[in-house]
Design a protein around this motif. Structure first.
Motif: not given
Ligand code: DX5
Ligand code: ZN
Length: 218
Positions: A6, A31, A138, A141, A171, A173, A193-194
């Protein structure tokens, strides 16, 4: 087993460079947030059009917006590989899913942690991917919400019963510590993402996540 980093966790002053840093990904997850459907504001259509010009990575658009009927088709027309809209936000999911396919994109529906899998079952013939949110949408992380795990196995069995070929995306965590379990429950597309961007070598992290998912796939 597909890994979709992400770009919510990317460096916003260096999208071109950061897309190169995830070149081994199966797609980049974008996103889109409108500060109405979710309490955060991110990117829009202009960024997606710009990314298309500098990268060949398929774009997986996750629309966290109200009134997706107004905007989702524009992302498909811009060349997105898939466009995901939220069931909770849509007034006419069947029309929208069909419209996305007509425009050449894969159609996908997302459900929030408190929306049940039953609510989406009758729409399965209209979609190519189902997204089970494992955090409240939203922000990046956040920690995965454990109570969403049973929805993954439930969704996988509904997909299996339907006889349709539908990808099951998770999607929120997703980390190297839980991706194996998520794969075992039946997920096959993982947004991270993170967990990807924290590693200075993103492609190495992508390979590790993919290998862990493969090793546990059901
Ligand atoms: C949250 C997003 C995710 C987010 C995930 O609303 O839809 O795509 O980027 O980020 P991580 O992988 O860090 O939880
Ligand atoms: Zn997302």
């Amino acid at each position: 087993m597909h890994i979709h980093p992400s770009i919510l966790s990317a460096d916003y002053a260096n999208f071109e460079r950061d897309l190169k840093s995830i070149s081994s990904a199966d797609a980049a997850h974008v996103d889109v947030m409108d500060n109405h459907f979710v309490p955060n504001l991110t990117f829009g259509l202009g960024l997606v059009q710009a990314l298309k010009k500098v990268s060949d990575l398929p774009l997986d658009i996750h629309l966290m917006i109200e009134n997706p009927e107004r905007w989702a088709p524009e992302y498909a027309a811009a060349g997105a590989e898939s466009v995901t809209f939220h069931l909770e936000a849509s007034n006419d999911p069947i029309w929208l899913a069909r419209e996305l396919r007509k425009l050449g994109s894969r159609s996908a529906i997302a459900i929030k942690p408190n929306t049940s899998v039953e609510d989406v079952v009758e729409l399965l013939p209209e979609i190519d991917m189902l997204l089970i949110m494992t955090v409240e949408p939203g922000f990046g992380g956040q920690a995965l919400i454990q109570s969403t795990l049973s929805k993954i196995s439930q969704a996988r069995s509904e997909i299996r019963n339907s006889g349709l070929e539908i990808a099951l995306q998770v999607d929120g965590g997703v980390t190297e510590d839980n991706i194996g379990e998520l794969a075992k429950l039946g997920a096959d597309v993982f947004v991270a993402g993170s967990a990807v961007f924290k590693n200075p070598d993103r492609n190495e992290q992508i390979s590790e996540l993919r290998a862990l998912a493969k090793a546990h796939s059901s």
